[in-house]
Design a protein around this motif. Sequence first.
Motif, PDB file in Angstrom:
ATOM      1  N   SER A   1      42.617  36.026  42.052  1.00  0.00           N
ATOM      2  CA  SER A   1      42.188  35.878  40.657  1.00  0.00           C
ATOM      3  C   SER A   1      43.152  34.919  39.936  1.00  0.00           C
ATOM      4  O   SER A   1      44.305  34.751  40.347  1.00  0.00           O
ATOM      5  CB  SER A   1      42.154  37.229  39.957  1.00  0.00           C
ATOM      6  OG  SER A   1      43.462  37.655  39.698  1.00  0.00           O
TER       7      SER A   1
ATOM      8  N   TRP B   1      46.684  36.058  39.168  1.00  0.00           N
ATOM      9  CA  TRP B   1      47.456  36.707  40.238  1.00  0.00           C
ATOM     10  C   TRP B   1      48.872  36.104  40.297  1.00  0.00           C
ATOM     11  O   TRP B   1      49.031  34.892  40.247  1.00  0.00           O
ATOM     12  CB  TRP B   1      46.746  36.521  41.579  1.00  0.00           C
ATOM     13  CG  TRP B   1      47.367  37.368  42.647  1.00  0.00           C
ATOM     14  CD1 TRP B   1      48.287  36.969  43.562  1.00  0.00           C
ATOM     15  CD2 TRP B   1      47.151  38.752  42.860  1.00  0.00           C
ATOM     16  NE1 TRP B   1      48.657  38.038  44.340  1.00  0.00           N
ATOM     17  CE2 TRP B   1      47.990  39.154  43.945  1.00  0.00           C
ATOM     18  CE3 TRP B   1      46.342  39.741  42.250  1.00  0.00           C
ATOM     19  CZ2 TRP B   1      48.022  40.465  44.423  1.00  0.00           C
ATOM     20  CZ3 TRP B   1      46.387  41.035  42.734  1.00  0.00           C
ATOM     21  CH2 TRP B   1      47.214  41.385  43.804  1.00  0.00           C
TER      22      TRP B   1
ATOM     23  N   ALA C   1      41.551  47.275  30.861  1.00  0.00           N
ATOM     24  CA  ALA C   1      40.280  47.636  31.507  1.00  0.00           C
ATOM     25  C   ALA C   1      39.347  48.375  30.553  1.00  0.00           C
ATOM     26  O   ALA C   1      38.124  48.302  30.697  1.00  0.00           O
ATOM     27  CB  ALA C   1      40.555  48.496  32.736  1.00  0.00           C
TER      28      ALA C   1
ATOM     29  N   VAL D   1      35.423  51.420  36.559  1.00  0.00           N
ATOM     30  CA  VAL D   1      36.296  50.291  36.918  1.00  0.00           C
ATOM     31  C   VAL D   1      36.439  50.294  38.434  1.00  0.00           C
ATOM     32  O   VAL D   1      36.686  51.337  39.051  1.00  0.00           O
ATOM     33  CB  VAL D   1      37.674  50.419  36.228  1.00  0.00           C
ATOM     34  CG1 VAL D   1      38.596  49.286  36.642  1.00  0.00           C
ATOM     35  CG2 VAL D   1      37.504  50.444  34.709  1.00  0.00           C
ATOM     36  N   VAL D   2      36.275  49.115  39.027  1.00  0.00           N
ATOM     37  CA  VAL D   2      36.307  48.964  40.481  1.00  0.00           C
ATOM     38  C   VAL D   2      37.758  48.729  40.932  1.00  0.00           C
ATOM     39  O   VAL D   2      38.487  47.996  40.259  1.00  0.00           O
ATOM     40  CB  VAL D   2      35.401  47.759  40.866  1.00  0.00           C
ATOM     41  CG1 VAL D   2      35.487  47.424  42.336  1.00  0.00           C
ATOM     42  CG2 VAL D   2      33.967  48.042  40.446  1.00  0.00           C
TER      43      VAL D   2
ATOM     44  N   GLU E   1      39.325  46.872  43.156  1.00  0.00           N
ATOM     45  CA  GLU E   1      39.787  45.482  43.305  1.00  0.00           C
ATOM     46  C   GLU E   1      40.006  44.835  41.929  1.00  0.00           C
ATOM     47  O   GLU E   1      40.954  44.082  41.732  1.00  0.00           O
ATOM     48  CB  GLU E   1      38.784  44.627  44.081  1.00  0.00           C
ATOM     49  CG  GLU E   1      38.702  44.952  45.558  1.00  0.00           C
ATOM     50  CD  GLU E   1      37.530  45.855  45.859  1.00  0.00           C
ATOM     51  OE1 GLU E   1      37.260  46.782  45.060  1.00  0.00           O
ATOM     52  OE2 GLU E   1      36.893  45.642  46.905  1.00  0.00           O
ATOM     53  N   GLU E   2      39.114  45.133  40.985  1.00  0.00           N
ATOM     54  CA  GLU E   2      39.261  44.552  39.632  1.00  0.00           C
ATOM     55  C   GLU E   2      40.492  45.148  38.948  1.00  0.00           C
ATOM     56  O   GLU E   2      41.203  44.459  38.220  1.00  0.00           O
ATOM     57  CB  GLU E   2      38.011  44.841  38.794  1.00  0.00           C
ATOM     58  CG  GLU E   2      36.817  44.033  39.237  1.00  0.00           C
ATOM     59  CD  GLU E   2      35.523  44.479  38.541  1.00  0.00           C
ATOM     60  OE1 GLU E   2      34.468  43.989  38.968  1.00  0.00           O
ATOM     61  OE2 GLU E   2      35.580  45.305  37.608  1.00  0.00           O
ATOM     62  N   PHE E   3      40.714  46.430  39.195  1.00  0.00           N
ATOM     63  CA  PHE E   3      41.885  47.062  38.573  1.00  0.00           C
ATOM     64  C   PHE E   3      43.165  46.443  39.124  1.00  0.00           C
ATOM     65  O   PHE E   3      44.113  46.195  38.379  1.00  0.00           O
ATOM     66  CB  PHE E   3      41.857  48.578  38.777  1.00  0.00           C
ATOM     67  CG  PHE E   3      42.918  49.259  37.969  1.00  0.00           C
ATOM     68  CD1 PHE E   3      42.840  49.295  36.586  1.00  0.00           C
ATOM     69  CD2 PHE E   3      44.031  49.808  38.581  1.00  0.00           C
ATOM     70  CE1 PHE E   3      43.845  49.874  35.821  1.00  0.00           C
ATOM     71  CE2 PHE E   3      45.037  50.387  37.831  1.00  0.00           C
ATOM     72  CZ  PHE E   3      44.948  50.426  36.445  1.00  0.00           C
TER      73      PHE E   3
ATOM     74  N   ASP F   1      43.546  43.439  40.083  1.00  0.00           N
ATOM     75  CA  ASP F   1      43.701  42.107  39.475  1.00  0.00           C
ATOM     76  C   ASP F   1      44.242  42.185  38.047  1.00  0.00           C
ATOM     77  O   ASP F   1      44.768  41.192  37.521  1.00  0.00           O
ATOM     78  CB  ASP F   1      42.367  41.350  39.519  1.00  0.00           C
ATOM     79  CG  ASP F   1      42.033  40.903  40.934  1.00  0.00           C
ATOM     80  OD1 ASP F   1      42.957  40.833  41.766  1.00  0.00           O
ATOM     81  OD2 ASP F   1      40.847  40.650  41.226  1.00  0.00           O
ATOM     82  N   LEU F   2      44.130  43.331  37.414  1.00  0.00           N
ATOM     83  CA  LEU F   2      44.768  43.540  36.108  1.00  0.00           C
ATOM     84  C   LEU F   2      46.197  44.044  36.281  1.00  0.00           C
ATOM     85  O   LEU F   2      47.114  43.659  35.554  1.00  0.00           O
ATOM     86  CB  LEU F   2      43.971  44.569  35.290  1.00  0.00           C
ATOM     87  CG  LEU F   2      42.559  44.154  34.888  1.00  0.00           C
ATOM     88  CD1 LEU F   2      41.818  45.347  34.282  1.00  0.00           C
ATOM     89  CD2 LEU F   2      42.608  43.001  33.889  1.00  0.00           C
TER      90      LEU F   2
END
Length: 244
Positions: free
Chosen positions: A4, A7, A95, A161-162, A164-166, A168-169
């Motif tokens: 991302s 990252w 998120a 919230v998924v 992988e997305e978490f 990336d945060l």
Amino acid sequence: MPLSANWPDGVGRSVLPQVDSTNAEAARRATQFAGPEWILTLRQTAGRGRRGRAWHDPAGNFAASYLFRPEMPPAEAALYSFVTALALQEALTAATGRADSFALKWPNDVLLHGAKLAGILLESAGPYLTIGIGVNLVGHPDADAGALRPVSLLGETGLRVVPEEFLDLLAPAFARWQTQFTTYGFAPIRSAWLALAARLGETITARTVTDTHEGTFEGINESGALILRGPRGARAIPAADVFF
Ligand code: BTN
């Protein structure tokens, strides 16, 4: 998969379909350390919690570990639990957009609406440190007798919230707090953590392996120990389970 946009530079990212424990996987990888790395799994079958307890997480929950070399003495590296809690609070706020819903519980839990949402487990192997993080994104285990009630993000907020997305945060948030810590030391981390601390100024109970102490939660000291004021004055407690 491309990383991302936010990252952190020089940090690896592995996503495993299944593993026993991301902390155990980090310990295995530490033997051939090739640089700092986040290890996320979509299914953890033998998760470890604090004090030798098991950590249960259904598919959809967040289970990840960050493996790195802290380059500081172990007692100082232990303060990374506060750095991590701050990064978690920031990622959860990003998120959900709900900063006020989260609080931090000494020594290393994140609370949502006063109940346990996330836990942190630090484990070291030689010069390497593994920071294991579990977040109840979609489900939570049954409550243990006497322990804080567990909750999930989905159950409390309706937000999905998924993992992988978490991550990336979380990874950039952690990198920012890590820079604060390595540049300015523990003082700004301690202040930021106290600003989000649950039950500060209230009466709490701290149970160590041998004793139970009740008193007013006055803060944390420069070593991260809990400061509890009881009838015989203030005492610093380096390790304990806290009950509200
Ligand atoms: C706690 O007891 O509150 C800490 C729980 C830490 C759980 C996480 S899940 C990812 C990482 N891998 C593990 O085996 N444990 C940590």
